[in-house]
Design a protein around this motif. Structure first.
Motif, PDB file in Angstrom:
ATOM      1  N   LEU A  67       0.831  -1.199   0.000  1.00 29.93           N
ATOM      2  CA  LEU A  67       0.000   0.000   0.000  1.00 29.93           C
ATOM      3  C   LEU A  67       0.872   1.258   0.000  1.00 29.93           C
ATOM      4  O   LEU A  67       0.572   2.235  -0.686  1.00 29.93           O
ATOM      5  CB  LEU A  67      -0.910  -0.006   1.223  1.00 29.93           C
ATOM      6  CG  LEU A  67      -2.037   1.032   1.269  1.00 29.93           C
ATOM      7  CD1 LEU A  67      -2.994   0.832   0.098  1.00 29.93           C
ATOM      8  CD2 LEU A  67      -2.790   0.917   2.597  1.00 29.93           C
ATOM      9  N   ALA A  68       1.979   1.224   0.748  1.00 23.10           N
ATOM     10  CA  ALA A  68       2.881   2.369   0.794  1.00 23.10           C
ATOM     11  C   ALA A  68       3.575   2.595  -0.546  1.00 23.10           C
ATOM     12  O   ALA A  68       3.961   3.729  -0.868  1.00 23.10           O
ATOM     13  CB  ALA A  68       3.923   2.157   1.894  1.00 23.10           C
ATOM     14  N   LEU A  69       3.734   1.542  -1.340  1.00 25.35           N
ATOM     15  CA  LEU A  69       4.420   1.640  -2.629  1.00 25.35           C
ATOM     16  C   LEU A  69       3.494   2.035  -3.775  1.00 25.35           C
ATOM     17  O   LEU A  69       3.979   2.362  -4.861  1.00 25.35           O
ATOM     18  CB  LEU A  69       5.099   0.306  -2.965  1.00 25.35           C
ATOM     19  CG  LEU A  69       6.342  -0.026  -2.139  1.00 25.35           C
ATOM     20  CD1 LEU A  69       6.728  -1.493  -2.327  1.00 25.35           C
ATOM     21  CD2 LEU A  69       7.510   0.878  -2.518  1.00 25.35           C
ATOM     22  N   VAL A  70       2.190   2.011  -3.541  1.00 21.54           N
ATOM     23  CA  VAL A  70       1.236   2.343  -4.608  1.00 21.54           C
ATOM     24  C   VAL A  70       1.495   3.727  -5.210  1.00 21.54           C
ATOM     25  O   VAL A  70       1.522   3.872  -6.446  1.00 21.54           O
ATOM     26  CB  VAL A  70      -0.215   2.227  -4.102  1.00 21.54           C
ATOM     27  CG1 VAL A  70      -1.189   2.918  -5.063  1.00 21.54           C
ATOM     28  CG2 VAL A  70      -0.606   0.764  -3.961  1.00 21.54           C
ATOM     29  N   PRO A  71       1.696   4.801  -4.398  1.00 17.13           N
ATOM     30  CA  PRO A  71       1.940   6.121  -5.010  1.00 17.13           C
ATOM     31  C   PRO A  71       3.157   6.139  -5.929  1.00 17.13           C
ATOM     32  O   PRO A  71       3.147   6.847  -6.950  1.00 17.13           O
ATOM     33  CB  PRO A  71       2.148   7.039  -3.791  1.00 17.13           C
ATOM     34  CG  PRO A  71       1.422   6.357  -2.683  1.00 17.13           C
ATOM     35  CD  PRO A  71       1.612   4.897  -2.935  1.00 17.13           C
ATOM     36  N   LEU A  72       4.197   5.387  -5.596  1.00  8.02           N
ATOM     37  CA  LEU A  72       5.390   5.353  -6.442  1.00  8.02           C
ATOM     38  C   LEU A  72       5.100   4.651  -7.767  1.00  8.02           C
ATOM     39  O   LEU A  72       5.616   5.049  -8.815  1.00  8.02           O
ATOM     40  CB  LEU A  72       6.531   4.652  -5.705  1.00  8.02           C
ATOM     41  CG  LEU A  72       6.987   5.333  -4.401  1.00  8.02           C
ATOM     42  CD1 LEU A  72       8.123   4.543  -3.755  1.00  8.02           C
ATOM     43  CD2 LEU A  72       7.428   6.763  -4.680  1.00  8.02           C
TER      44      LEU A  72
END
Length: 295
Positions: A67-72
Protein backbone atom coordinates in the motif's frame (compact mmCIF):
# COMPACT_ATOMS: atom_id res chain seq x y z
CA UNK A 1 -21.13 20.16 -16.82
CA UNK A 2 -22.99 17.93 -19.15
CA UNK A 3 -23.36 14.27 -18.44
CA UNK A 4 -22.02 11.77 -20.91
CA UNK A 5 -23.60 8.34 -21.24
CA UNK A 6 -25.19 8.73 -17.78
CA UNK A 7 -21.87 9.54 -16.15
CA UNK A 8 -21.15 12.97 -14.66
CA UNK A 9 -17.39 13.32 -15.02
CA UNK A 10 -17.38 16.70 -13.29
CA UNK A 11 -19.01 15.24 -10.18
CA UNK A 12 -16.63 12.28 -10.27
CA UNK A 13 -13.64 14.66 -10.28
CA UNK A 14 -14.71 15.96 -6.86
CA UNK A 15 -14.72 12.41 -5.51
CA UNK A 16 -11.85 11.05 -7.56
CA UNK A 17 -9.15 11.15 -4.88
CA UNK A 18 -11.28 9.50 -2.15
CA UNK A 19 -12.38 6.90 -4.70
CA UNK A 20 -8.81 6.07 -5.71
CA UNK A 21 -7.54 5.93 -2.12
CA UNK A 22 -10.53 3.87 -1.07
CA UNK A 23 -10.02 1.44 -3.94
CA UNK A 24 -6.43 0.63 -2.93
CA UNK A 25 -7.32 0.43 0.75
CA UNK A 26 -10.19 -1.95 0.02
CA UNK A 27 -8.08 -4.03 -2.38
CA UNK A 28 -5.27 -4.45 0.15
CA UNK A 29 -7.73 -5.17 2.97
CA UNK A 30 -9.53 -7.87 0.97
CA UNK A 31 -6.19 -9.35 -0.13
CA UNK A 32 -4.98 -9.41 3.49
CA UNK A 33 -8.11 -11.14 4.77
CA UNK A 34 -8.12 -13.71 1.96
CA UNK A 35 -4.42 -14.56 2.08
CA UNK A 36 -4.38 -14.44 5.87
CA UNK A 37 -7.25 -16.90 6.09
CA UNK A 38 -5.59 -19.31 3.65
CA UNK A 39 -2.23 -19.02 5.43
CA UNK A 40 -3.85 -19.50 8.84
CA UNK A 41 -5.63 -22.63 7.64
CA UNK A 42 -2.44 -24.10 6.11
CA UNK A 43 0.01 -23.19 8.87
CA UNK A 44 -2.14 -23.22 12.01
CA UNK A 45 -5.28 -25.26 11.56
CA UNK A 46 -3.92 -28.03 9.33
CA UNK A 47 -0.17 -28.35 10.05
CA UNK A 48 0.19 -26.43 13.34
CA UNK A 49 3.54 -25.01 12.16
CA UNK A 50 2.82 -21.50 13.41
CA UNK A 51 1.04 -19.63 16.16
CA UNK A 52 -2.38 -18.18 15.43
CA UNK A 53 -1.12 -14.60 15.14
CA UNK A 54 1.74 -15.29 12.72
CA UNK A 55 -0.14 -15.65 9.41
CA UNK A 56 -1.90 -12.35 10.07
CA UNK A 57 1.40 -10.63 10.81
CA UNK A 58 2.87 -12.00 7.57
CA UNK A 59 0.02 -10.86 5.37
CA UNK A 60 -0.63 -7.54 7.10
CA UNK A 61 3.03 -6.50 6.92
CA UNK A 62 3.16 -7.36 3.23
CA UNK A 63 -0.06 -5.49 2.45
CA UNK A 64 1.01 -2.38 4.36
CA UNK A 65 4.25 -2.16 2.39
CA UNK A 66 2.47 -2.73 -0.91
CA UNK A 67 0.00 0.00 0.00
CA UNK A 68 2.88 2.37 0.79
CA UNK A 69 4.42 1.64 -2.63
CA UNK A 70 1.24 2.34 -4.61
CA UNK A 71 1.94 6.12 -5.01
CA UNK A 72 5.39 5.35 -6.44
CA UNK A 73 3.92 2.91 -8.96
CA UNK A 74 1.34 5.57 -9.91
CA UNK A 75 4.16 8.05 -10.63
CA UNK A 76 6.09 5.44 -12.63
CA UNK A 77 3.02 4.52 -14.68
CA UNK A 78 2.36 8.18 -15.49
CA UNK A 79 5.99 8.78 -16.43
CA UNK A 80 6.31 5.63 -18.55
CA UNK A 81 2.78 4.73 -19.73
CA UNK A 82 2.08 1.79 -22.00
CA UNK A 83 1.27 3.20 -25.45
CA UNK A 84 1.39 1.65 -28.89
CA UNK A 85 4.37 3.79 -29.86
CA UNK A 86 6.41 3.26 -26.69
CA UNK A 87 5.28 0.05 -25.00
CA UNK A 88 8.60 -1.75 -25.56
CA UNK A 89 10.57 0.98 -23.84
CA UNK A 90 8.01 1.19 -21.03
CA UNK A 91 8.14 -2.58 -20.55
CA UNK A 92 11.92 -2.51 -20.09
CA UNK A 93 11.68 0.42 -17.66
CA UNK A 94 8.99 -1.25 -15.57
CA UNK A 95 10.90 -4.54 -15.49
CA UNK A 96 13.88 -2.66 -14.07
CA UNK A 97 11.68 -0.77 -11.60
CA UNK A 98 10.19 -4.02 -10.33
CA UNK A 99 13.56 -4.86 -8.74
CA UNK A 100 13.72 -1.90 -6.30
CA UNK A 101 9.96 -2.30 -5.81
CA UNK A 102 10.55 -5.82 -4.55
CA UNK A 103 13.60 -4.91 -2.45
CA UNK A 104 11.75 -2.10 -0.66
CA UNK A 105 8.70 -4.30 -0.19
CA UNK A 106 10.69 -7.16 1.32
CA UNK A 107 12.90 -4.95 3.52
CA UNK A 108 9.92 -3.08 4.95
CA UNK A 109 7.89 -6.24 5.33
CA UNK A 110 10.66 -7.99 7.29
CA UNK A 111 11.16 -4.94 9.52
CA UNK A 112 7.45 -4.82 10.37
CA UNK A 113 7.40 -8.54 11.11
CA UNK A 114 10.41 -8.31 13.38
CA UNK A 115 8.73 -5.47 15.27
CA UNK A 116 5.44 -7.36 15.62
CA UNK A 117 7.21 -10.54 16.78
CA UNK A 118 9.24 -8.56 19.31
CA UNK A 119 6.07 -7.04 20.76
CA UNK A 120 4.64 -10.58 21.04
CA UNK A 121 7.83 -11.78 22.77
CA UNK A 122 8.88 -13.96 19.83
CA UNK A 123 11.61 -13.99 17.18
CA UNK A 124 11.03 -13.71 13.43
CA UNK A 125 13.39 -15.55 11.06
CA UNK A 126 13.08 -14.57 7.39
CA UNK A 127 15.27 -17.49 6.32
CA UNK A 128 18.09 -17.55 3.78
CA UNK A 129 18.03 -14.06 2.27
CA UNK A 130 19.23 -14.96 -1.23
CA UNK A 131 16.74 -17.79 -1.62
CA UNK A 132 13.88 -15.84 -0.05
CA UNK A 133 14.56 -12.70 -2.12
CA UNK A 134 14.31 -14.74 -5.31
CA UNK A 135 11.04 -16.28 -4.16
CA UNK A 136 9.61 -12.93 -3.08
CA UNK A 137 10.70 -11.22 -6.30
CA UNK A 138 8.71 -13.66 -8.42
CA UNK A 139 5.61 -12.79 -6.41
CA UNK A 140 6.40 -9.08 -6.42
CA UNK A 141 6.96 -9.06 -10.18
CA UNK A 142 3.43 -10.35 -10.66
CA UNK A 143 2.08 -7.85 -8.13
CA UNK A 144 3.96 -4.92 -9.69
CA UNK A 145 2.56 -5.57 -13.16
CA UNK A 146 -0.89 -6.19 -11.70
CA UNK A 147 -0.67 -2.70 -10.22
CA UNK A 148 0.62 -1.21 -13.47
CA UNK A 149 -2.06 -2.98 -15.49
CA UNK A 150 -4.83 -1.81 -13.14
CA UNK A 151 -3.57 1.78 -13.25
CA UNK A 152 -3.15 1.75 -17.02
CA UNK A 153 -6.67 0.43 -17.56
CA UNK A 154 -8.08 2.98 -15.11
CA UNK A 155 -6.24 5.77 -16.94
CA UNK A 156 -7.59 4.54 -20.27
CA UNK A 157 -11.16 4.56 -18.96
CA UNK A 158 -10.73 8.06 -17.52
CA UNK A 159 -9.39 9.39 -20.81
CA UNK A 160 -12.38 7.90 -22.63
CA UNK A 161 -14.76 9.62 -20.23
CA UNK A 162 -12.82 12.85 -20.02
CA UNK A 163 -11.82 13.22 -23.64
CA UNK A 164 -8.36 13.31 -25.17
CA UNK A 165 -6.98 15.97 -27.48
CA UNK A 166 -4.59 15.58 -30.40
CA UNK A 167 -3.19 17.73 -33.15
CA UNK A 168 -4.86 17.72 -36.55
CA UNK A 169 -2.95 15.41 -38.85
CA UNK A 170 -1.54 16.55 -42.14
CA UNK A 171 -3.69 15.20 -45.01
CA UNK A 172 -2.30 12.46 -47.27
CA UNK A 173 -3.02 14.56 -50.33
CA UNK A 174 -3.22 18.31 -50.86
CA UNK A 175 -2.26 21.18 -48.55
CA UNK A 176 -3.33 21.18 -44.89
CA UNK A 177 -6.51 23.03 -43.98
CA UNK A 178 -4.60 25.14 -41.46
CA UNK A 179 -0.93 25.55 -40.45
CA UNK A 180 0.49 22.39 -38.89
CA UNK A 181 3.18 24.23 -36.92
CA UNK A 182 0.64 26.58 -35.30
CA UNK A 183 -2.81 24.97 -35.39
CA UNK A 184 -5.94 27.05 -34.93
CA UNK A 185 -7.87 24.06 -33.61
CA UNK A 186 -7.30 20.79 -31.76
CA UNK A 187 -9.20 17.57 -32.32
CA UNK A 188 -10.81 16.13 -29.18
CA UNK A 189 -12.05 12.56 -29.04
CA UNK A 190 -14.51 11.60 -26.34
CA UNK A 191 -16.67 8.51 -25.96
CA UNK A 192 -16.24 7.64 -29.63
CA UNK A 193 -17.13 11.15 -30.84
CA UNK A 194 -14.78 13.79 -32.23
CA UNK A 195 -15.09 17.56 -32.10
CA UNK A 196 -12.83 20.56 -32.60
CA UNK A 197 -11.57 22.94 -29.92
CA UNK A 198 -10.31 26.35 -31.00
CA UNK A 199 -6.80 27.11 -29.78
CA UNK A 200 -7.91 30.57 -28.64
CA UNK A 201 -10.42 28.94 -26.26
CA UNK A 202 -7.69 27.17 -24.30
CA UNK A 203 -7.59 28.99 -20.95
CA UNK A 204 -4.37 27.41 -19.68
CA UNK A 205 -2.25 24.31 -20.13
CA UNK A 206 -0.58 22.16 -17.49
CA UNK A 207 2.18 19.60 -17.95
CA UNK A 208 1.39 16.18 -16.52
CA UNK A 209 3.94 13.45 -17.23
CA UNK A 210 3.96 12.68 -20.95
CA UNK A 211 0.84 14.81 -21.44
CA UNK A 212 -0.18 18.45 -21.41
CA UNK A 213 -3.69 19.05 -20.08
CA UNK A 214 -5.54 21.68 -22.10
CA UNK A 215 -8.06 23.44 -19.87
CA UNK A 216 -11.13 24.49 -21.89
CA UNK A 217 -14.42 25.67 -20.37
CA UNK A 218 -13.93 23.84 -17.10
CA UNK A 219 -12.63 20.61 -18.61
CA UNK A 220 -9.11 19.24 -19.02
CA UNK A 221 -8.22 17.43 -22.24
CA UNK A 222 -4.88 15.58 -22.14
CA UNK A 223 -2.70 16.06 -25.22
CA UNK A 224 0.28 13.78 -25.70
CA UNK A 225 3.04 16.40 -25.97
CA UNK A 226 5.69 18.27 -24.01
CA UNK A 227 5.13 21.71 -22.55
CA UNK A 228 7.89 23.24 -24.69
CA UNK A 229 6.48 21.53 -27.76
CA UNK A 230 2.94 22.81 -27.25
CA UNK A 231 4.24 26.28 -26.34
CA UNK A 232 5.87 26.53 -29.77
CA UNK A 233 2.55 25.69 -31.45
CA UNK A 234 0.43 28.28 -29.62
CA UNK A 235 0.20 31.97 -30.51
CA UNK A 236 2.92 33.78 -28.47
CA UNK A 237 0.84 36.98 -28.55
CA UNK A 238 -1.89 35.21 -26.62
CA UNK A 239 -0.17 32.47 -24.62
CA UNK A 240 2.67 33.01 -22.15
CA UNK A 241 4.68 30.63 -20.00
CA UNK A 242 4.24 31.34 -16.28
CA UNK A 243 5.72 28.24 -14.68
CA UNK A 244 7.76 25.21 -15.62
CA UNK A 245 4.50 23.26 -15.80
CA UNK A 246 1.99 25.96 -16.81
CA UNK A 247 1.21 28.43 -19.56
CA UNK A 248 -1.84 30.69 -19.66
CA UNK A 249 -3.99 32.46 -22.21
CA UNK A 250 -3.79 36.19 -21.42
CA UNK A 251 -7.38 36.63 -22.65
CA UNK A 252 -8.56 34.62 -19.63
CA UNK A 253 -6.24 36.10 -17.03
CA UNK A 254 -7.96 38.36 -14.47
CA UNK A 255 -5.51 39.08 -11.67
CA UNK A 256 -1.92 38.67 -10.51
CA UNK A 257 -1.51 38.19 -6.77
CA UNK A 258 2.14 38.59 -5.67
CA UNK A 259 3.32 36.27 -2.91
CA UNK A 260 5.91 36.93 -0.22
CA UNK A 261 8.18 34.28 -1.74
CA UNK A 262 8.56 36.33 -4.92
CA UNK A 263 6.27 34.01 -6.85
CA UNK A 264 2.71 34.91 -7.77
CA UNK A 265 -0.77 33.41 -7.93
CA UNK A 266 -2.73 33.96 -11.12
CA UNK A 267 -6.50 34.22 -10.90
CA UNK A 268 -8.32 33.27 -14.06
CA UNK A 269 -11.71 34.60 -15.13
CA UNK A 270 -13.51 31.50 -13.90
CA UNK A 271 -11.94 31.89 -10.44
CA UNK A 272 -9.38 29.12 -10.86
CA UNK A 273 -5.80 29.82 -9.72
CA UNK A 274 -2.56 29.00 -11.52
CA UNK A 275 0.95 29.27 -10.00
CA UNK A 276 3.44 31.72 -11.46
CA UNK A 277 7.12 31.28 -10.60
CA UNK A 278 9.44 34.15 -9.85
CA UNK A 279 11.34 33.45 -13.07
CA UNK A 280 8.32 34.35 -15.23
CA UNK A 281 6.62 36.94 -13.02
CA UNK A 282 8.36 40.09 -14.35
CA UNK A 283 7.83 39.00 -17.96
CA UNK A 284 4.16 38.35 -17.26
CA UNK A 285 3.57 41.77 -15.70
CA UNK A 286 5.05 43.41 -18.79
CA UNK A 287 2.68 41.43 -20.98
CA UNK A 288 -0.28 41.90 -18.65
CA UNK A 289 -0.87 45.46 -19.82
CA UNK A 290 -3.45 47.51 -17.98
CA UNK A 291 -5.31 44.61 -16.35
CA UNK A 292 -5.60 45.12 -12.55
CA UNK A 293 -2.76 43.75 -10.44
CA UNK A 294 -3.46 43.02 -6.77
CA UNK A 295 -0.63 43.76 -4.33
Amino acid sequence: MAKQAGFDYGKFQRWRRPFEVGFWLLLCAVNTVFNGTVSWYDNVRRSQRASSFEPWVWETSSSLMLLALVPLVVLATRRWPFRLDSWRHSLVVHLLLSVPFSLVHVAGMVALRQLAYAVAGAHYDFGHWIVQLGYEYLKDLRTYFLFVGTMSFYGFVLRRLQGEARLLAEPDEGPPVEPIDRPERFLVRKLGREFLVAAREIEWAQASGNYVNLHVRGRDYPLRATMSGIEERLDPQRFVRVHRSYLVNLDYLAEIEPLETGDARLVMRDGATVPCSRRFRAQLRERFGDTPVHA
